[in-house]
Motif scaffolding. Structure first.
Motif, PDB file in Angstrom:
ATOM      1  N   HIS A 123      -2.256  -4.882   4.099  1.00 60.83           N
ATOM      2  CA  HIS A 123      -2.463  -3.677   4.910  1.00 60.83           C
ATOM      3  C   HIS A 123      -3.853  -3.705   5.537  1.00 60.83           C
TER       4      HIS A 123
ATOM      5  N   GLY B  66       3.874   0.263   0.799  1.00 61.67           N
ATOM      6  CA  GLY B  66       3.120   0.786   1.928  1.00 61.67           C
ATOM      7  C   GLY B  66       3.880   0.763   3.232  1.00 61.67           C
TER       8      GLY B  66
ATOM      9  N   SER C 237       4.839   8.143   7.942  1.00 59.01           N
ATOM     10  CA  SER C 237       3.874   7.485   7.073  1.00 59.01           C
ATOM     11  C   SER C 237       3.688   8.307   5.801  1.00 59.01           C
TER      12      SER C 237
ATOM     13  N   HIS D 232      -2.585   6.986   5.405  1.00 57.36           N
ATOM     14  CA  HIS D 232      -2.129   5.631   5.700  1.00 57.36           C
ATOM     15  C   HIS D 232      -1.606   5.511   7.134  1.00 57.36           C
TER      16      HIS D 232
ATOM     17  N   HIS E 251      -1.414  -4.219  -0.845  1.00 52.30           N
ATOM     18  CA  HIS E 251      -1.129  -2.825  -1.195  1.00 52.30           C
ATOM     19  C   HIS E 251      -0.451  -2.684  -2.552  1.00 52.30           C
TER      20      HIS E 251
ATOM     21  N   HIS F 183      -6.944   6.697  -2.889  1.00 53.14           N
ATOM     22  CA  HIS F 183      -7.460   5.329  -2.795  1.00 53.14           C
ATOM     23  C   HIS F 183      -8.567   5.111  -3.829  1.00 53.14           C
TER      24      HIS F 183
ATOM     25  N   ASP G 144       6.745   0.930  10.330  1.00 54.26           N
ATOM     26  CA  ASP G 144       5.433   1.574  10.232  1.00 54.26           C
ATOM     27  C   ASP G 144       5.331   2.576  11.391  1.00 54.26           C
TER      28      ASP G 144
ATOM     29  N   VAL H 274       1.301  -2.927   7.888  1.00 53.31           N
ATOM     30  CA  VAL H 274       1.518  -3.653   6.628  1.00 53.31           C
ATOM     31  C   VAL H 274       2.532  -4.755   6.895  1.00 53.31           C
TER      32      VAL H 274
ATOM     33  N   ALA I  52       6.517   3.976  -1.419  1.00 52.51           N
ATOM     34  CA  ALA I  52       5.286   4.551  -1.963  1.00 52.51           C
ATOM     35  C   ALA I  52       5.037   4.070  -3.384  1.00 52.51           C
TER      36      ALA I  52
END
Length: 535
Positions: free
Chosen positions: A425, A265, A117, A78, A482, A122, A248, A456, A227
């Motif tokens: 995102h 995210g 991060s 990510h 997300h 996915h 971020d 995000v 998360a």
């Protein structure tokens, strides 16, 4: 200034290959005392933290040993821009095929940005079943701003049902939305076992909470990561103020706050001065805000012990009071990047995206962008098709591909027609956040030309979000909500940029090609139970 630049260049030249070997398999854990089946990397929850210095290369071999039943998988890194390696972004049906059961794939990409991060599966909503971990990339001169790096603090809502069962509910017919059962900090929290229904899973009370150490008079860096699968989190520390230094992967002009808001995210780096007595003990807290989130138990705590505190005793501190009514991020007027990188006043092209929700022809609940829901085709990754020269898919509208041609910049106006928040995102970019709010955008840009940048940002319920980015990274980049259950329901589009240059990005690595061969052999003789969008 010259010495700083020379130091940065020198640090970038000392590149190291950071090797990791991941084994993905099923297991049983009880992070809050409730025993349940999960998906684990190397038997750990959360998954192992991976670290590098800016400019290093990650080399990560992922082995799919998921059994009983078998599943495909893939890992996304990510926030990594993947400027040199667009085929390693990790999204099945876009840059790769899923990793077939019993097979492996090696991701190799540069740590092309620095900060805090995470990485996660996915493939469908697997990460809600345990497949996520922190990813830390250390940059130059970061430690001049603090004394102690406490490392990643992963905040995650938690469900006692298996992720596949929740997906079935999410996209089912006349089914209510799923509610999380608990909230965790670094994979730990207690749970009231009396709330487990008769015949439910085994539950051990007082499972324990995470613990951290502060040193009096020192400054501490906390790397906050949401998360979770759905929950909007508010993070605070009793009796302390936090200084925000990054959001971020983007450093920001520091500002103080007593609460940090994190959509799924999102990451925020804060510095906290340990200003209490050496024997102090306090709670850090993560609270999911109602009605922004759907949860049965919104509150998580972890203990912070100063150097002389009695760690056998539970802190007695009291939570701070803050305004939690907004289902959105901090106001854009206070979140300015530390290093200005101005957005263009007018983008070369504009895309309007309307988010809606409703049943399809068979009554299944789905999300739509401009009236089209997304569904992945694992056998035909769009980026790989584009790299081979095929950039038009008129017979596959469910792939939701928007081809921007050779336009140098894109503005995306997201209009949320539903009373729920969406953390949007974009892969492959840190986008400019031009504006956000409730209702309809009036055309005004906040903090122009030094607008907020991140990967995000939340669009508020019944609100709008306006982002912009330069098409300087030829490829096919996902843009999606997300929230795991929303992207499972199809809230996703593919944004193709500079298609004429995609084929010039070099040969697709053999590991990607072989992964598609392995998947073709598997899916050709086995039924793949894809009940959702696939992502």
């Amino acid at each position: 200034m010259g010495s700083v630049i020379n130091s940065i260049v020198s640090s970038m030249s000392l590149r190291v290959r950071r090797n990791y070997d991941f084994n993905i398999a099923r297991g049983y854990i009880a992070p809050d005392g409730v025993n349940r089946s999960v998906l684990l990397i190397n038997g750990q929850f959360p998954a192992p933290t991976i670290e590098a210095n800016w400019g290093d290369t990650f080399v990560i071999t992922v082995r799919n040993n998921i059994k009983d039943p078998v599943e495909g998988t893939a890992l996304h890194w990510h926030g990594i821009l993947q400027r040199q390696t667009p085929w390693f972004d990790g999204v099945p049906s876009v840059q790769q095929c899923p990793i077939a059961p019993g097979k492996s794939m090696t991701y190799e990409f540069k740590a092309d940005i620095f900060g805090t991060s995470w990485y996660h599966s996915h493939y469908s909503a697997q990460y809600a079943g345990g497949l996520f971990g922190a990813m830390i990339i250390h940059g130059p001169h970061e430690n001049i701003f603090y004394d102690v790096d406490l490392g990643p603090i992963l905040i995650s809502d938690w469900y006692h049902a298996e992720y596949f069962d929740i997906v079935e509910q999410t996209v089912g017919i006349n089914q209510p939305p799923p509610f999380s059962d608990n909230n965790l900090i670094n994979g730990k929290m207690n749970f009231d076992c009396s709330k487990i229904p008769a015949g439910g899973p085994a539950c051990t009370p007082n499972a324990g909470i995470s613990k951290f150490k502060f040193t009096s008079g020192k400054t501490h860096r906390l790397r906050l990561i949401n998360a979770g699968a759905e929950g909007l989190e508010r993070f605070s520390i009793d009796n302390h103020t936090m200084t925000v230094i990054a959001q971020d992967y983007v450093p920001v002009v520091p500002y103080q706050t007593n609460v940090v808001t994190l959509g799924v995210g999102q990451r925020t780096d804060v510095i906290v001065r340990a200003n209490l007595k050496p024997d102090a003990a306090v709670f850090m807290r993560a609270n999911m805000t109602l009605p922004c989130s759907l949860t049965r138990q919104p509150n998580a705590v972890a203990a912070i012990y100063y150097e002389k505190a009695d760690q056998t005793k539970t802190p007695k501190s009291t939570a701070q009071v803050f305004d939690d009514r907004k289902c959105g991020n901090d106001d854009l007027t206070v979140t300015r990047p530390l290093f200005p990188f101005p957005a263009l006043a007018n983008a070369a092209t504009t895309l309007n995206l309307d988010i809606t929700f409703g049943p399809n022809a068979t009554g299944n609940n789905l999300w739509y962008m401009n009236g089209q829901t997304f569904r992945a085709n694992y056998d035909h990754p769009v980026f790989l098709l584009a790299a081979a020269g095929n950039t038009s898919y008129p017979n596959d509208p469910q792939w939701n591909v928007y081809n921007f041609g050779n336009n140098a910049s894109v503005r995306v106006i997201v209009n949320n027609k539903f009373p729920a928040y969406h953390p949007m995102h974009l892969h492959g970019h840190n986008f400019f956040v031009l504006a956000e709010g409730q209702g309809t955008w009036d055309g005004r840009i906040t903090n122009f030309p030094n607008t907020q940048r991140r990967d995000v940002h939340m669009v508020q319920p019944n609100g709008y979000l306006v982002i912009q980015y330069d098409t300087d990274n030829p490829g096919v980049w996902p843009f999606h909500c997300h929230i795991a259950w929303h992207v499972s329901g199809g809230l996703y589009v593919n944004l193709m940029e500079q298609p004429s240059k995609i084929g010039q990005r070099g040969a697709v690595p053999q590991t990607v090609v072989q992964t598609c061969r392995d998947w073709s052999a598997y899916s050709g003789s086995n039924v793949v139970e894809q009940i959702d969008s696939g992502l």
